[in-house]
Design a protein around this motif. Structure first.
Motif, PDB file in Angstrom:
ATOM      1  N   GLN A  97      -7.137 -16.274  -2.042  1.00 28.33           N
ATOM      2  CA  GLN A  97      -6.092 -15.268  -2.061  1.00 28.33           C
ATOM      3  C   GLN A  97      -4.904 -15.772  -2.873  1.00 28.33           C
ATOM      4  O   GLN A  97      -4.265 -15.007  -3.606  1.00 28.33           O
ATOM      5  N   ARG A 140      -5.612 -15.270  -6.420  1.00 34.60           N
ATOM      6  CA  ARG A 140      -5.552 -13.862  -6.766  1.00 34.60           C
ATOM      7  C   ARG A 140      -4.095 -13.421  -6.909  1.00 34.60           C
ATOM      8  O   ARG A 140      -3.745 -12.656  -7.801  1.00 34.60           O
ATOM      9  N   SER A 141      -3.244 -13.943  -6.010  1.00 36.67           N
ATOM     10  CA  SER A 141      -1.837 -13.548  -6.075  1.00 36.67           C
ATOM     11  C   SER A 141      -1.156 -14.150  -7.296  1.00 36.67           C
ATOM     12  O   SER A 141      -0.303 -13.519  -7.908  1.00 36.67           O
ATOM     13  N   LYS A 195      -8.566  -7.240  11.132  1.00 38.25           N
ATOM     14  CA  LYS A 195      -9.010  -7.116   9.750  1.00 38.25           C
ATOM     15  C   LYS A 195      -8.787  -5.697   9.245  1.00 38.25           C
ATOM     16  O   LYS A 195      -8.224  -5.478   8.173  1.00 38.25           O
ATOM     17  N   THR A 196      -9.219  -4.710  10.048  1.00 34.53           N
ATOM     18  CA  THR A 196      -9.079  -3.328   9.608  1.00 34.53           C
ATOM     19  C   THR A 196      -7.617  -2.970   9.429  1.00 34.53           C
ATOM     20  O   THR A 196      -7.211  -2.442   8.396  1.00 34.53           O
ATOM     21  N   SER A 254      -5.838  -5.191   6.652  1.00 32.88           N
ATOM     22  CA  SER A 254      -6.265  -4.981   5.271  1.00 32.88           C
ATOM     23  C   SER A 254      -5.964  -3.562   4.821  1.00 32.88           C
ATOM     24  O   SER A 254      -5.915  -3.285   3.633  1.00 32.88           O
ATOM     25  N   GLU A 255      -5.721  -2.645   5.788  1.00 31.67           N
ATOM     26  CA  GLU A 255      -5.254  -1.315   5.391  1.00 31.67           C
ATOM     27  C   GLU A 255      -3.844  -1.398   4.831  1.00 31.67           C
ATOM     28  O   GLU A 255      -3.535  -0.852   3.782  1.00 31.67           O
ATOM     29  N   SER A 256      -2.974  -2.125   5.558  1.00 31.21           N
ATOM     30  CA  SER A 256      -1.568  -2.082   5.158  1.00 31.21           C
ATOM     31  C   SER A 256      -1.153  -3.252   4.266  1.00 31.21           C
ATOM     32  O   SER A 256      -0.359  -3.081   3.367  1.00 31.21           O
ATOM     33  N   PRO A 310      -3.237  -5.739   2.161  1.00 24.28           N
ATOM     34  CA  PRO A 310      -4.507  -6.342   1.721  1.00 24.28           C
ATOM     35  C   PRO A 310      -4.349  -7.809   1.314  1.00 24.28           C
ATOM     36  O   PRO A 310      -5.260  -8.596   1.480  1.00 24.28           O
ATOM     37  N   GLU A 311      -3.167  -8.170   0.798  1.00 21.77           N
ATOM     38  CA  GLU A 311      -2.999  -9.549   0.337  1.00 21.77           C
ATOM     39  C   GLU A 311      -2.889 -10.497   1.515  1.00 21.77           C
ATOM     40  O   GLU A 311      -3.403 -11.607   1.485  1.00 21.77           O
ATOM     41  N   TRP A 369      -4.126 -10.305   4.373  1.00 22.02           N
ATOM     42  CA  TRP A 369      -5.259 -10.405   5.280  1.00 22.02           C
ATOM     43  C   TRP A 369      -6.015 -11.720   5.133  1.00 22.02           C
ATOM     44  O   TRP A 369      -6.276 -12.409   6.107  1.00 22.02           O
TER      45      TRP A 369
END
Lengths: 308, 379
Positions: free
Chosen positions: A125, A128-129, B312-313, B316-318, B320-321, B323
């Motif tokens: 991550q 990626r960032s 996770k749900t 990663s919805e709000s 994503p980075e 998570w």
């Protein structure tokens, strides 16, 4: 399946595929050397090994960009500096990781697997960032492009030859450090009997830290070398990790010679099969063979004879 | 040591609480979409449950549970896919009556290994037997030769890689990277509308409790004690005359079958199956659920799975980075600070205080909770 080719064609095919296999072999050896030190010598399962390689690749990419913008005259030689930087960056990160994470887990080898997996997620991550999700490729200096014509039907790419030469140099270097230097002797002493090594005055904590850093540093150099044959993205590291572990385990974890032998047999099998069937089936067959042999011979090709 | 055959009193209370939570509270609080998400999470709980037995008690870390999850899921998906590709549903294809992806890959006849999957009975048997036998073969090959610990983990991981490559590569027989999509009915009963989702949810919870009961039984039987003894001192158990390999194979097979049941329920609940649930990453994530819940706690594994997936749900919805940082950090924290996961926190810190408050002094339940994972799964 051989019927369609003449003998001469077949010869060229085997030479070309054999050479492709040699490049793959160099790649495997570079990947596996670092892991053979970390896993084979220290017993730590480093699932973030791939991410250390990717760090080396990104460092190389940044160096090449830097040379391109500020020192275009020296561009043809940027690669040597990039490799040293990659080694230092990955090694430094490895030292940090050992200090924060690994040193608490030496008694629980399976837990190092879980913890370093968490680490690999965070590193991915982070890449990626910082660098973006896209794959990046490095521009090669002019002398590395093109290929050597050996005969009419056989030609070998120069960057492949360069990677192979690099692999030989690094392997000799690692072998020298592990088997000829005073420090390598200390490493092997700590591996064999930590308490006794400590009792005779070896600073085992320090040896552990530098061993781990060395393994990670070599991973960084491997990543740096990869930039010459492919592009790099945040999640590329995961692609390599299973192969790398299999190479190390197949060779017999504690044996550097075994690592080289297993990298050679796996890469040659795969690249020869690849010519006759799809790449994925070649991979499946190769992995199946490796797993099958491992079931018959769990200690790998070159096992140290020890009482268990 | 005065265990009953099946569960101590506090464990019974725990199971009852879980039952109330899953059967009453969640269906009342959540809409059908969220309930279906929970159903999806619970399919992983089956895998986690198996890992508690195999890894927590048996000390065998398998990084290939996705293989068994996938085998179970693909068996079920093949049945559903055949039902969805009846002749009238697929009459626009060049050869009607076979799944659409075969048609796209110029395969004109149903391959032989697909044919038995016309029968639901065979499919249900296959969901259990195929992964079971596969686990038996791998387990026998490995444990009889005393391969264990890290080597076993790496080899199971390689098996997961092999199966994924195989499924993706053999597109005509397996649907390739897309997997088997567009599953519609089970014996003529549509699995897609809301009421079907609710029915499937309750069916799945029932199955989960069945598996919890089996796990509890294994844990409290002599077998479970041998497993723990083996994990901690393998040689002593071997020298006492037990066949260590057979017990390990058994634990591995149970874990595989649980995972396969989860996979089959996944295909039913979610309506598709793809290789992205077979490979290394999902396999390790399943281990994460178990570790977060507590590798020594049967109920903890269920809670851990729901919690991590829920996090996770929603994360990663709000964000994503965030998570992946969160998941990685959580995992490192659990391994470093709480080797026994959430259940360990509950058992070590919370429960003693609660007992004190209520004023009842209870002995620590059973033998397993004392063996903190320091000495646990060693090589």
């Amino acid at each position: 399946m051989f019927g369609d080719y003449s003998i001469g064609d077949l010869g060229s095919i085997f030479v070309m595929q054999g050479f492709a296999g040699l490049i793959l072999f160099s790649v495997y050896v570079l990947m596996a050397l670092g892991l053979a030190i970390i896993f084979g010598q220290m017993g730590v399962i480093n699932m973030a090994h791939g991410e250390f390689m990717i760090l080396g690749a990104y460092v190389t990419w940044m160096t090449s960009n830097f040379f391109q913008s500020y020192l275009p005259g020296l561009f043809s030689g940027y690669f040597f500096l990039a490799m040293i930087l990659a080694f230092l960056a990955s090694g430094a990160l490895g030292m940090l990781v050992e200090w924060v994470l690994i040193r608490h887990l030496y008694k629980r080898p399976l837990d190092t697997l879980l913890a370093t997996w968490g680490l690999s997620l965070m590193l991915q991550q982070a890449y990626r960032s910082i660098f973006g999700a896209r794959e990046v490729g490095v521009e090669l200096p002019q002398w590395m492009l093109g290929s050597l014509h050996v005969t009419d039907s056989i030609e070998v790419p120069i960057n492949g030859v360069f990677v192979m030469g690099l692999t030989v140099l690094i392997t000799i270097g690692v072998a020298y450090i592990m088997f000829r230097s005073r420090w390598g002797r200390q490493v092997r002493a700590v591996v064999q009997n930590r308490i006794m090594a400590g009792a005779v005055g070896i600073n085992t904590a320090k040896v552990d830290r530098y061993t781990f850093a060395l393994g990670c540093g070599i991973a960084g150099v491997a990543g740096s070398a990869f930039t010459m044959i492919g592009s790099t993205g945040p999640t590329s590291g995961q692609l390599y990790i299973v192969d790398t572990f299999l190479v190390v385990v197949f060779g017999g974890a504690a044996s550097l010679l075994g690592t080289i032998a297993s990298a050679f047999s796996i890469s040659q099998t795969q690249s020869t099969l690849e010519f006759f069937m799809s790449g994925s089936m070649a991979k499946v067959l190769t992995l199946l063979a490796v797993v099958g042999i491992l079931m018959l011979r769990p200690q790998g090709l070159f096992a140290l004879k020890v009482r268990k | 040591m005065n265990d009953s055959r099946f569960a101590t009193r506090s464990e019974l209370i725990g199971i009852l609480v879980l039952a109330v939570f899953l059967v009453v509270i969640l269906p009342l609080c959540l809409d059908v979409f969220r309930l279906n998400l929970v159903a999806k999470y619970l399919t992983y709980a089956f895998v986690a449950l198996g890992l508690v037995i195999c890894w927590g008690y048996g000390g065998i870390l398998s990084l290939g549970q996705g293989v068994f999850f996938g085998l179970g899921g693909y068996c079920m998906a093949m049945f559903l896919k055949l039902e969805a590709s009846s002749v009238e549903n697929t009459k626009i294809q060049s050869t009607p009556g076979i799944p659409d992806f075969m048609d796209w890959n110029q395969i004109t006849a149903l391959p032989f290994f697909w044919k038995p999957f016309h029968s639901l009975t065979f499919t249900i048997a296959a969901v259990i037997l195929v992964p079971g036998i596969f686990a038996l073969i791998i387990g026998a090959a490995m444990f009889k030769r005393r391969v264990g610990g890290t080597y076993f983990a790496i080899i199971t991981q390689a098996v997961a890689a092999i199966l994924t490559i195989l499924i993706v590569g053999q597109q005509g027989y397996t649907g390739g990277i897309n997997g088997m999509t567009d599953l519609r009915t089970l014996k003529g009963w549509d699995i897609r509308p809301d009421h079907a989702k609710v029915v499937l949810y309750f069916f799945e919870v029932g199955l989960l409790f069945g598996c919890i009961f089996i796990a509890q039984f294994v844990r409290h039987s002599k077998l479970g004690r041998i497993l723990v003894a083996m994990r901690d001192q393998e040689d002593r158990v071997r020298f006492s005359g037990y066949s260590v390999a057979n017990f390990k194979i058994f634990a591995f097979c149970i874990a595989a079958i649980f995972a396969a049941i989860g996979g089959a329920m996944f295909a039913l609940n979610v309506g598709f199956m793809s290789p992205s649930f077979v490979g290394i990453v999902p396999s390790i994530e399943m281990v994460i659920y178990t570790a977060v819940g507590g590798r020594l706690s049967i109920l903890g594994a269920v809670y851990g799975t729901i919690l991590v997936n829920f996090a996770k749900t929603s994360l990663s919805e709000s964000f994503p980075e965030l998570w992946l940082f969160g998941l990685g950090g959580l995992f490192i924290a659990v391994v470093l600070a709480f080797p026994n996961g959430l259940a360990g926190i509950w058992g070590d810190y919370v429960q003693p205080r609660v007992s004190k408050l209520i004023g009842t002094r209870k002995a620590k339940p059973g033998w397993t909770d004392n063996s903190v994972a320091d000495g646990a799964p060693a090589e």
